[in-house]
Design an enzyme around this catalytic site. Structure first.
Site, PDB file in Angstrom:
ATOM      1  N   SER A 107      73.706 103.788   1.231  1.00  0.00           N
ATOM      2  CA  SER A 107      73.072 103.819   2.558  1.00  0.00           C
ATOM      3  C   SER A 107      73.023 102.431   3.185  1.00  0.00           C
ATOM      4  CB  SER A 107      71.640 104.343   2.402  1.00  0.00           C
ATOM      5  OG  SER A 107      70.874 104.055   3.549  1.00  0.00           O
ATOM      6  N   TYR A 130      74.533 103.435   9.739  1.00  0.00           N
ATOM      7  CA  TYR A 130      73.657 103.754  10.867  1.00  0.00           C
ATOM      8  C   TYR A 130      74.080 102.837  12.006  1.00  0.00           C
ATOM      9  CZ  TYR A 130      70.103 106.513   8.356  1.00  0.00           C
ATOM     10  OH  TYR A 130      69.425 107.487   7.667  1.00  0.00           O
ATOM     11  N   THR A 156      76.310 108.433  10.098  1.00  0.00           N
ATOM     12  CA  THR A 156      75.192 109.372  10.246  1.00  0.00           C
ATOM     13  C   THR A 156      74.838 109.537  11.719  1.00  0.00           C
ATOM     14  OG1 THR A 156      74.365 108.880   8.049  1.00  0.00           O
ATOM     15  CG2 THR A 156      72.784 109.809   9.605  1.00  0.00           C
ATOM     16  N   LYS A 252      78.260 112.732   9.510  1.00  0.00           N
ATOM     17  CA  LYS A 252      77.156 113.389   8.779  1.00  0.00           C
ATOM     18  C   LYS A 252      75.996 113.739   9.711  1.00  0.00           C
ATOM     19  CE  LYS A 252      73.985 112.396   4.946  1.00  0.00           C
ATOM     20  NZ  LYS A 252      72.672 112.207   5.552  1.00  0.00           N
ATOM     21  N   HIS A 276      69.592 116.194   7.303  1.00  0.00           N
ATOM     22  CA  HIS A 276      68.985 115.000   6.725  1.00  0.00           C
ATOM     23  C   HIS A 276      67.919 115.377   5.683  1.00  0.00           C
ATOM     24  CE1 HIS A 276      69.290 110.633   7.922  1.00  0.00           C
ATOM     25  NE2 HIS A 276      68.316 110.553   7.054  1.00  0.00           N
TER      26      HIS A 276
END
Ligand SMILES: Cc1cc2nc3c(=O)[nH]c(=O)nc-3n(C[C@H](O)[C@H](O)[C@H](O)COP(=O)(O)O)c2cc1C
Length: 378
Positions: A107, A130, A156, A252, A276
């Protein structure tokens, strides 16, 4: 440990070993947590067809995800603050995944950095991005993932603003935790956890701190995301990110057929049907509840993956039957990590593998890639 037979067993152990603030961070959904619960519950409504007297020898769970060979189609999902479930958590989980033969996704909001994980793995891992307001920083993250030889970028799409998880607000979630009396008392009861933490320098968001301009400290995920995440992210951004990255791209956070059709047009390699883990839009459908409709709509144009609520190998097979080419687990591996570090992540994967293998056989199939809608009772 022979007493650990299920993901729920790992969850129980993690609850005892991980400070409440971080266990709750994993075990929470947005607002009423109805979508978080539905993700798990809706799997229970799906039934297999039991078949008998078919040759069950030589079974295989091997498959591919975005063209990469996988020991089973179960990747580790990107999860923030994983290095707070256990010291050096992302590095340990990445190693466990590598040894097992499944993809690990790091992440953006990890504790261990891209470089930390690259330093302890040999095979490429995936990086989840992100999109932040600071585009120079986003570009530098993409370039760092490239330099670390990540083999896929997972973009994402469902967290342009942060859904509220009440437990995190009540617990005052931060990394590292603030040394309040309540936190000190809670952490004191978890010696394995704090001894591990005392032995590592990795205790804050190492992809960000010291890399993003003007960011010397990112203790609170909530306030940083409010300030930094880009609420204007649009389909146009997917194009420049794809271009800059130049490698395999996975989108995603798709939960709607219309969005899936848009995603298929971007030329990305895969979508992840995901809400999520029920942490964003409470009241949205479960992932497994919308998977079939989405896979039917775009499955011939783009690879379809899914996550959310998988707690067993049976859940993985159900997702494959309904059109997913691959799946991801979030909490199951986090519970393993919190319970027993790297060994616990391996154990979570082993539990899922065994459940998949036996179920496959009892459904009368030898290859996981043969599982389809006709294996379900409807
Ligand atoms: C503690 C936690 C942190 C997460 N952090 C991220 C993240 O940083 N980026 C992201 O794309 N998804 C994140 N997710 C969502 C997961 O990638 C995945 O979609 C979800 O966990 C799947 O549901 P499951 O936990 O029921 O398997 C997070 C999930 C959890 C549980």
């Amino acid at each position: 440990m022979s007493s650990i037979l299920t993901i729920a067993d790992l969850k129980d152990l993690a609850r005892r070993r991980v400070p409440k603030m971080f266990f709750d961070y994993a075990d929470s959904g947005a607002w009423t947590e109805s979508t978080y619960r539905a993700n798990e519950e809706d799997f229970q409504k799906i039934k297999f067809r039991q078949r008998v007297l078919v040759d069950m020898s030589n079974r295989s769970l091997e498959s591919t995800m975005i063209g990469e060979k996988v020991a089973m189609p179960v990747a580790l999902a990107p999860t923030g603050l994983t290095g707070m479930q256990h010291a050096d958590g992302e590095m340990l989980a990445a190693q466990a995944a590598e040894e097992f033969g499944v993809p690990f996704t790091l992440s953006t909001m990890s504790i261990c950095s891209i470089e930390d994980v690259a330093s302890v793995t040999k095979k490429p891992f995936w990086f989840q991005l992100y999109v932040l307001r600071d585009k120079d920083f986003v570009l530098s993250l993409i370039d760092r993932a490239k330099a670390a030889k990540c083999s896929a970028l997972v973009l994402t799409l469902d967290l342009q603003i942060l859904g509220q998880r009440h437990k995190d607000v009540r617990n005052g979630l931060s990394a590292p935790p603030k040394m309040t009396l309540a936190n000190i008392a809670d952490i004191a009861m978890r010696p394995r956890w704090w001894m591990g933490m005392a032995g590592t320098k990795r205790r804050t968001f190492r992809n960000i701190v010291g890399h993003a301009k003007g960011v010397g400290d990112v203790a609170s995920l909530g306030s940083w995301t409010t300030e930094q995440f880009d609420p204007q992210l649009s389909w146009k951004d997917v194009a420049w990110i794809k271009e800059r990255w130049g490698g395999k791209l996975i989108l995603k956070g798709i939960l709607d057929k219309e969005d899936a059709l848009m995603a298929a047009k971007t030329g990305a390699d895969a979508i992840v049907v995901s809400n999520h883990g029920g942490r964003q839009l409470d009241g949205a459908s479960s992932s497994i509840g919308v998977l079939e409709e989405i896979a039917d709509a775009v499955g011939d144009q783009i690879e379809v993956h899914m996550d959310g609520g998988i707690r067993s190998g049976q859940d993985v097979l159900k997702a494959l039957c309904l059109g997913a080419k691959g799946t991801y687990i979030g909490r199951p591996f986090l519970y393993g990590l919190g319970a027993m570090g790297k060994e616990g992540v391996t154990m979570a994967l082993e539990i899922i593998r065994k459940e998949m293998d036996i179920t496959l056989a009892l459904c009368g199939k030898r290859l996981v890639t043969d599982m389809g809608k006709d294996q379900l009772r409807r």
